[in-house]
Design a protein around this motif. Structure first.
Motif, PDB file in Angstrom:
ATOM      1  N   ILE A 169       0.853  -1.353   0.002  1.00 24.96           N
ATOM      2  CA  ILE A 169      -0.010   0.164   0.107  1.00 24.96           C
ATOM      3  C   ILE A 169       0.935   1.209   0.148  1.00 24.96           C
ATOM      4  CG2 ILE A 169      -1.772   1.310   1.255  1.00 24.96           C
ATOM      5  CD1 ILE A 169      -2.721  -1.223   2.709  1.00 24.96           C
ATOM      6  N   GLU A 170       0.350   2.193  -0.687  1.00 26.30           N
ATOM      7  CA  GLU A 170       1.281   3.515  -0.605  1.00 26.30           C
ATOM      8  C   GLU A 170       1.792   3.821   0.745  1.00 26.30           C
ATOM      9  OE1 GLU A 170       3.221   6.798  -1.027  1.00 26.30           O
ATOM     10  OE2 GLU A 170       2.507   5.660  -2.742  1.00 26.30           O
ATOM     11  N   PRO A 171       2.951   4.142   1.301  1.00 29.43           N
ATOM     12  CA  PRO A 171       3.280   4.247   2.579  1.00 29.43           C
ATOM     13  C   PRO A 171       3.025   5.842   3.031  1.00 29.43           C
ATOM     14  CG  PRO A 171       5.328   4.249   1.246  1.00 29.43           C
ATOM     15  CD  PRO A 171       4.129   3.810   0.303  1.00 29.43           C
ATOM     16  N   ALA A 172       3.236   6.518   1.894  1.00 29.82           N
ATOM     17  CA  ALA A 172       3.088   8.207   2.341  1.00 29.82           C
ATOM     18  C   ALA A 172       2.128   8.459   3.334  1.00 29.82           C
ATOM     19  CB  ALA A 172       3.043   8.969   1.184  1.00 29.82           C
ATOM     20  N   PRO A 173       0.926   8.099   3.282  1.00 27.26           N
ATOM     21  CA  PRO A 173      -0.103   8.526   4.430  1.00 27.26           C
ATOM     22  C   PRO A 173       0.285   7.980   5.878  1.00 27.26           C
ATOM     23  CG  PRO A 173      -1.369   7.595   2.536  1.00 27.26           C
ATOM     24  CD  PRO A 173      -0.146   7.372   2.352  1.00 27.26           C
ATOM     25  N   PHE A 174       0.911   6.774   5.867  1.00 26.68           N
ATOM     26  CA  PHE A 174       1.230   6.138   7.182  1.00 26.68           C
ATOM     27  C   PHE A 174       2.408   6.778   7.716  1.00 26.68           C
ATOM     28  CE2 PHE A 174      -0.868   2.774   4.640  1.00 26.68           C
ATOM     29  CZ  PHE A 174      -1.783   2.455   5.513  1.00 26.68           C
ATOM     30  N   PHE A 175       3.428   7.610   6.856  1.00 27.55           N
ATOM     31  CA  PHE A 175       4.562   8.157   7.331  1.00 27.55           C
ATOM     32  C   PHE A 175       4.073   9.711   7.845  1.00 27.55           C
ATOM     33  CE2 PHE A 175       7.441   5.700   4.008  1.00 27.55           C
ATOM     34  CZ  PHE A 175       7.565   4.648   5.017  1.00 27.55           C
ATOM     35  N   ALA A 176       3.127  10.162   7.243  1.00 27.45           N
ATOM     36  CA  ALA A 176       2.374  11.378   7.261  1.00 27.45           C
ATOM     37  C   ALA A 176       1.780  11.386   8.896  1.00 27.45           C
ATOM     38  CB  ALA A 176       1.610  11.930   6.306  1.00 27.45           C
ATOM     39  N   LEU A 177       0.953  10.093   8.931  1.00 27.01           N
ATOM     40  CA  LEU A 177       0.366   9.925  10.214  1.00 27.01           C
ATOM     41  C   LEU A 177       1.234   9.764  11.363  1.00 27.01           C
ATOM     42  CD1 LEU A 177      -2.175   9.353  12.067  1.00 27.01           C
ATOM     43  CD2 LEU A 177      -2.254   7.079  11.063  1.00 27.01           C
ATOM     44  N   LEU A 178       2.530   9.113  11.094  1.00 21.83           N
ATOM     45  CA  LEU A 178       3.361   8.874  12.345  1.00 21.83           C
ATOM     46  C   LEU A 178       3.953  10.208  12.496  1.00 21.83           C
ATOM     47  CD1 LEU A 178       4.663   6.438  13.989  1.00 21.83           C
ATOM     48  CD2 LEU A 178       6.611   6.746  12.614  1.00 21.83           C
ATOM     49  N   ALA A 179       4.247  11.037  11.540  1.00 24.59           N
ATOM     50  CA  ALA A 179       4.640  12.356  11.853  1.00 24.59           C
ATOM     51  C   ALA A 179       3.808  13.444  12.700  1.00 24.59           C
ATOM     52  CB  ALA A 179       5.063  13.204  10.380  1.00 24.59           C
ATOM     53  N   LYS A 180       2.656  13.162  12.396  1.00 24.34           N
ATOM     54  CA  LYS A 180       1.522  14.037  12.852  1.00 24.34           C
ATOM     55  C   LYS A 180       1.474  13.541  14.654  1.00 24.34           C
ATOM     56  CE  LYS A 180      -2.489  16.331  13.202  1.00 24.34           C
ATOM     57  NZ  LYS A 180      -3.002  16.020  14.610  1.00 24.34           N
ATOM     58  N   LEU A 181       1.368  12.061  14.794  1.00 23.30           N
ATOM     59  CA  LEU A 181       1.388  11.564  16.139  1.00 23.30           C
ATOM     60  C   LEU A 181       2.463  12.114  17.009  1.00 23.30           C
ATOM     61  CD1 LEU A 181       0.267   7.825  15.255  1.00 23.30           C
ATOM     62  CD2 LEU A 181      -0.903   9.626  16.413  1.00 23.30           C
ATOM     63  N   ALA A 182       3.912  11.862  16.160  1.00 20.20           N
ATOM     64  CA  ALA A 182       4.869  12.243  17.135  1.00 20.20           C
ATOM     65  C   ALA A 182       4.950  13.815  17.440  1.00 20.20           C
ATOM     66  CB  ALA A 182       6.459  12.249  15.840  1.00 20.20           C
ATOM     67  N   GLN A 183       4.380  14.822  16.480  1.00 21.23           N
ATOM     68  CA  GLN A 183       4.042  16.059  16.811  1.00 21.23           C
ATOM     69  C   GLN A 183       3.233  16.319  18.018  1.00 21.23           C
ATOM     70  OE1 GLN A 183       2.497  18.544  13.752  1.00 21.23           O
ATOM     71  NE2 GLN A 183       3.551  20.247  14.092  1.00 21.23           N
ATOM     72  N   ASP A 184       2.205  15.698  18.014  1.00 23.29           N
ATOM     73  CA  ASP A 184       1.005  15.861  19.006  1.00 23.29           C
ATOM     74  C   ASP A 184       1.583  15.370  20.267  1.00 23.29           C
ATOM     75  OD1 ASP A 184      -0.735  16.631  16.873  1.00 23.29           O
ATOM     76  OD2 ASP A 184      -1.850  14.457  16.886  1.00 23.29           O
ATOM     77  N   ASN A 185       2.432  14.163  20.322  1.00 23.69           N
ATOM     78  CA  ASN A 185       3.241  13.810  21.608  1.00 23.69           C
ATOM     79  C   ASN A 185       4.388  14.372  21.862  1.00 23.69           C
ATOM     80  OD1 ASN A 185       0.967  11.421  22.595  1.00 23.69           O
ATOM     81  ND2 ASN A 185       1.051  11.330  20.421  1.00 23.69           N
ATOM     82  N   GLY A 186       4.815  15.248  21.348  1.00 23.35           N
ATOM     83  CA  GLY A 186       6.102  16.133  21.896  1.00 23.35           C
ATOM     84  C   GLY A 186       7.288  15.057  21.589  1.00 23.35           C
ATOM     85  N   VAL A 187       7.259  14.603  20.399  1.00 22.53           N
ATOM     86  CA  VAL A 187       8.389  13.680  20.263  1.00 22.53           C
ATOM     87  C   VAL A 187       9.078  14.054  18.789  1.00 22.53           C
ATOM     88  CG1 VAL A 187       8.789  11.260  19.603  1.00 22.53           C
ATOM     89  CG2 VAL A 187       7.265  11.585  21.384  1.00 22.53           C
ATOM     90  N   ASP A 188      10.369  14.059  19.107  1.00 21.03           N
ATOM     91  CA  ASP A 188      11.099  14.378  17.711  1.00 21.03           C
ATOM     92  C   ASP A 188      11.296  13.493  16.749  1.00 21.03           C
ATOM     93  OD1 ASP A 188      11.095  16.946  18.481  1.00 21.03           O
ATOM     94  OD2 ASP A 188      12.918  16.653  20.009  1.00 21.03           O
ATOM     95  N   GLY A 189      12.055  12.208  17.058  1.00 16.30           N
ATOM     96  CA  GLY A 189      12.613  11.384  16.271  1.00 16.30           C
ATOM     97  C   GLY A 189      11.481  10.601  15.443  1.00 16.30           C
TER      98      GLY A 189
END
Length: 220
Positions: A169-189
């Motif tokens: 499956i196209e991975p881009a939406p899942f990568f974007a979601l992980l980036a959003k989760l990181a941002q929402d939870n104050g995580v950088d990596g």
């Protein structure tokens, strides 16, 4: 056949190329050479080419290969990128510089105990079950804020979030979601992206990409 040095240069050039439109610096992306299942003689050419960050899936295999390799290359950084059994926590904490698959309370407890005992705090990525797949490890998205709180309470350094998107499956939406989760939870990596999709991952904010085949060639 391309040399290890040539393959390394190609992957590094691709990372740099994807950083430009995202206004990122290539140095902000850590390239983890996934050496799992590859013998020492396949790993040494990359070490000789100057690469120092490697990823392994299994504690026992990593121990047998990297104990001798680290005698020659003591500055090597070793990442555990595979699932970790709780009963291997002591060995993992002793051997690895970073763990990418912290995903459940039992493992959290085992790692905290191992780190307390050894006096060594190993940074961990919390693995997220980004595609809500039953067969994959990872913390469910809904439980992520609470789990991250428990990790921090245990004084385990949070390196970031990690994911394995669903296959085919196209991975881009899942990568974007992980980036959003990181941002929402104050995580950088963000540990995301492998040989087939690391360029997309870099464009979407990956700080660590786990690349095997593109560096080592196909596994035997």
């Amino acid at each position: 056949m391309e040399s290890a040095a040539t393959r390394l240069e190609e992957v590094q050039a691709n990372i740099a190329r994807m950083c430009r439109p995202a206004r990122r610096e290539p140095e902000d992306v850590t390239l983890i050479a996934v050496s799992k299942t590859h013998p020492i003689e396949r790993i040494e050419p990359l070490l000789e080419a100057g690469h120092r960050v490697f990823g392994e899936n299994r504690v026992q295999e990593a121990e047998s290969k990297w104990t001798p390799l680290r005698e020659t290359y003591p500055d090597t950084e070793l990442h555990l990128i595979g699932q970790l059994q709780s009963n291997k926590a002591d060995e993992a904490v002793a051997l690895f510089d970073c763990i990418h698959s912290l995903d459940r309370k039992s493992l959290l407890k085992a790692l905290a105990k191992a780190m307390d005992k050894s006096g060594r705090r190993v940074p961990c990525f919390v693995q997220v079950n980004i595609g809500d797949e039953d067969q994959k490890g990872g913390c469910p998205i809904a439980e992520l804020p609470d789990f991250l709180r428990k990790v921090r309470d245990a004084e385990i350094p949070v390196a970031g979030l990690m994911c394995l998107p669903p296959a085919d499956i196209e991975p881009a939406p899942f990568f974007a979601l992980l980036a959003k989760l990181a941002q929402d939870n104050g995580v950088d990596g963000l540990s995301m992206g492998m040989s087939g999709d690391y360029e997309t991952a870099v464009q979407l904010g990956a700080t660590h990409v786990r690349v095997g085949t593109a560096l080592f060639g196909a596994r035997e």
